[in-house]
Design a protein around this motif. Structure first.
Motif, mmCIF file in Angstrom:
data_model
loop_
_atom_site.group_PDB
_atom_site.id
_atom_site.type_symbol
_atom_site.label_atom_id
_atom_site.label_comp_id
_atom_site.label_asym_id
_atom_site.label_seq_id
_atom_site.Cartn_x
_atom_site.Cartn_y
_atom_site.Cartn_z
ATOM 1 N N ALA A 191 0.833 -1.210 0.000
ATOM 2 C CA ALA A 191 0.000 0.000 0.000
ATOM 3 C C ALA A 191 0.865 1.257 0.000
ATOM 4 N N LEU A 192 1.969 1.229 0.742
ATOM 5 C CA LEU A 192 2.851 2.396 0.776
ATOM 6 C C LEU A 192 3.556 2.599 -0.555
ATOM 7 N N LEU A 193 3.884 1.519 -1.234
ATOM 8 C CA LEU A 193 4.497 1.648 -2.556
ATOM 9 C C LEU A 193 3.524 2.290 -3.548
ATOM 10 N N LYS B 250 7.648 -1.766 12.369
ATOM 11 C CA LYS B 250 7.533 -0.309 12.392
ATOM 12 C C LYS B 250 8.004 0.228 11.050
ATOM 13 N N VAL B 251 7.179 1.061 10.456
ATOM 14 C CA VAL B 251 7.486 1.685 9.172
ATOM 15 C C VAL B 251 7.517 3.189 9.400
ATOM 16 N N PHE C 283 10.919 4.911 2.249
ATOM 17 C CA PHE C 283 10.486 4.612 3.605
ATOM 18 C C PHE C 283 11.269 3.416 4.128
ATOM 19 N N THR C 284 11.262 3.266 5.446
ATOM 20 C CA THR C 284 11.989 2.175 6.089
ATOM 21 C C THR C 284 11.016 1.290 6.842
ATOM 22 N N ALA D 11 -6.354 6.545 2.954
ATOM 23 C CA ALA D 11 -6.266 5.284 2.212
ATOM 24 C C ALA D 11 -6.024 4.113 3.157
ATOM 25 N N LEU D 12 -5.180 4.312 4.165
ATOM 26 C CA LEU D 12 -4.894 3.223 5.111
ATOM 27 C C LEU D 12 -6.114 2.899 5.969
ATOM 28 N N ARG D 13 -6.866 3.925 6.356
ATOM 29 C CA ARG D 13 -8.093 3.671 7.136
ATOM 30 C C ARG D 13 -9.084 2.827 6.338
ATOM 31 N N ALA D 14 -9.158 3.072 5.048
ATOM 32 C CA ALA D 14 -10.084 2.318 4.200
ATOM 33 C C ALA D 14 -9.633 0.868 4.027
ATOM 34 N N SER D 15 -8.336 0.645 3.958
ATOM 35 C CA SER D 15 -7.820 -0.702 3.671
ATOM 36 C C SER D 15 -7.464 -1.524 4.905
#
Length: 100
Positions: A21-23, A60-61, A31-32, A76-80
């Motif tokens: 999702a972050l990609l 942890k990201v 990001f790490t 977007a993260l809340r939705a997924s």
């Protein structure tokens, strides 16, 4: 435009989905991600060994984002990731860059 460091803490079982999702939603930001332990996790989210030792395995990201990017990404993260135990916090950056 000021940036923030957005930290995301997730259970290992959703790590790959979160990184994907972050990609997609993280733009071209680097990001790490690191394996870690979290303390204070709700017992219902911990296996029996984790309950005994009082910590749970987590990932942890951290990603640098502007305030607008953070709002879009969190939406977007809340939705997924609703109900997955994904946690986040953010703080303003004092500086960032690349040493060339």
């Amino acid at each position: 435009m000021s940036k923030f460091c957005l930290a995301l803490l997730c259970p290992p079982e959703i790590e790959e989905k979160l990184l994907d999702a972050l990609l997609v939603h993280g733009g071209d930001e680097i990001f790490t991600s690191v394996p870690t332990f979290s303390h204070g996790t709700a017992h219902g989210r911990m296996d029996s060994v984790e309950q005994v030792i009082g910590r749970s395995r987590s990932v942890k990201v951290e990603i640098f984002v502007t305030e607008d990017e953070m709002a879009r990404l969190l939406s977007a993260l809340r939705a997924s990731f609703a109900g997955t135990g994904l946690r986040f916090w953010a703080w303003p950056l004092a500086g960032e860059g690349e040493i060339e």
